[in-house]
Scaffold this motif. Structure first.
Motif, short mmCIF file in Angstrom:
data_model
loop_
_atom_site.label_atom_id
_atom_site.label_comp_id
_atom_site.label_asym_id
_atom_site.label_seq_id
_atom_site.Cartn_x
_atom_site.Cartn_y
_atom_site.Cartn_z
N ALA A 147 28.21 6.36 28.83
CA ALA A 147 28.93 5.07 28.78
C ALA A 147 30.34 5.26 28.23
O ALA A 147 31.27 4.55 28.63
CB ALA A 147 28.16 4.08 27.92
N ASP A 148 30.52 6.21 27.29
CA ASP A 148 31.83 6.43 26.69
C ASP A 148 32.67 7.47 27.42
O ASP A 148 33.82 7.70 27.05
CB ASP A 148 31.66 6.88 25.22
CG ASP A 148 31.05 5.77 24.37
OD1 ASP A 148 31.12 4.60 24.78
OD2 ASP A 148 30.48 6.11 23.32
N ALA A 149 32.11 8.11 28.43
CA ALA A 149 32.82 9.18 29.13
C ALA A 149 33.88 8.62 30.06
O ALA A 149 33.72 7.55 30.65
CB ALA A 149 31.83 10.02 29.92
N SER A 150 34.96 9.37 30.18
CA SER A 150 36.02 8.96 31.10
C SER A 150 35.60 9.31 32.53
O SER A 150 34.66 10.07 32.76
CB SER A 150 37.32 9.67 30.74
OG SER A 150 37.20 11.05 31.00
N THR A 151 36.32 8.77 33.49
CA THR A 151 36.00 9.07 34.89
C THR A 151 36.23 10.54 35.19
O THR A 151 35.51 11.13 36.00
CB THR A 151 36.85 8.21 35.84
OG1 THR A 151 38.22 8.40 35.54
CG2 THR A 151 36.47 6.75 35.71
N GLU A 152 37.21 11.15 34.53
CA GLU A 152 37.46 12.58 34.72
C GLU A 152 36.28 13.41 34.24
O GLU A 152 35.87 14.37 34.91
CB GLU A 152 38.73 12.98 33.97
CG GLU A 152 39.11 14.43 34.19
CD GLU A 152 40.39 14.77 33.45
OE1 GLU A 152 40.35 15.77 32.70
OE2 GLU A 152 41.39 14.06 33.63
N GLN A 153 35.69 13.06 33.12
CA GLN A 153 34.52 13.78 32.60
C GLN A 153 33.31 13.58 33.51
O GLN A 153 32.56 14.53 33.77
CB GLN A 153 34.19 13.30 31.18
CG GLN A 153 35.20 13.74 30.15
CD GLN A 153 34.94 13.09 28.80
OE1 GLN A 153 34.45 11.96 28.73
NE2 GLN A 153 35.28 13.80 27.73
#
Length: 178
Positions: A147-153
């Protein structure tokens, strides 16, 4: 016992055996050429399967399956049936998915060794180094909190997962069947 004391198979049993081989012939005829190439086929059987691709009439396919079954019977069906069972194993995809999930569940790189050892036991022809590298990259890209991850991750994790699954699929496709 000697060959003179052996009782021959009944006519019914021989017909049942030929019916089973006809069904195996139909299965072989439905395989893709790349899958057929992985099987231990002799030249007459390979030629008959090439010829089967041209046949579209249902009755003609049935008769040709009889012919293919006879060729299988003449060439010794044991190795071919075992290789065909391995090729059409329904749990193959589940096994690959489980290995991927086990690698993702690892907290650190040291926990990968038993899983990689299991993969290499099943596919001894695999390259240990590339398998270890792909698994390590997948563990590093793992998302602890999606949920806290960026789209890049998330994209990196998806990319690494896809690479690892592609490596496992390649191992499965190039595995010797006999």
């Amino acid at each position: 016992m000697t060959e003179y004391n052996d009782t021959p198979a009944s006519k019914t049993r021989r017909k049942q055996d030929m019916q089973e081989l006809q069904e195996v012939g139909l299965t072989l005829m439905e395989l893709k050429p790349a899958q057929q190439a992985r099987l231990p086929l002799n030249d007459p059987l390979r030629n008959a399967l090439d010829e089967a691709r041209r046949i579209s009439n249902l009755d003609a396919r049935r008769r040709h399956a009889l012919f293919v079954g006879r060729l299988i019977s003449d060439s010794g069906p044991d190795a071919l049936l075992q290789a065909l069972a391995t090729l059409t194993d329904p749990t193959r995809q589940q096994r690959l998915q489980q290995w991927t999930e086990q690698v993702i569940a690892c907290e650190n790189v040291k926990e990968l060794e038993p899983i990689l050892h299991q993969v290499l036991e099943f596919h001894p022809h695999g390259d240990r180094q590339s398998l270890r590298n792909q698994a390590r990259n997948l563990v590093k890209a793992r998302l602890d909190n999606p949920a806290d991850a960026s789209t890049e991750q998330r994209d990196r994790f998806k990319r690494e997962r896809k690479k690892f699954q592609a490596l496992l699929n390649d191992l499965e496709k190039t595995a010797p069947l006999y």
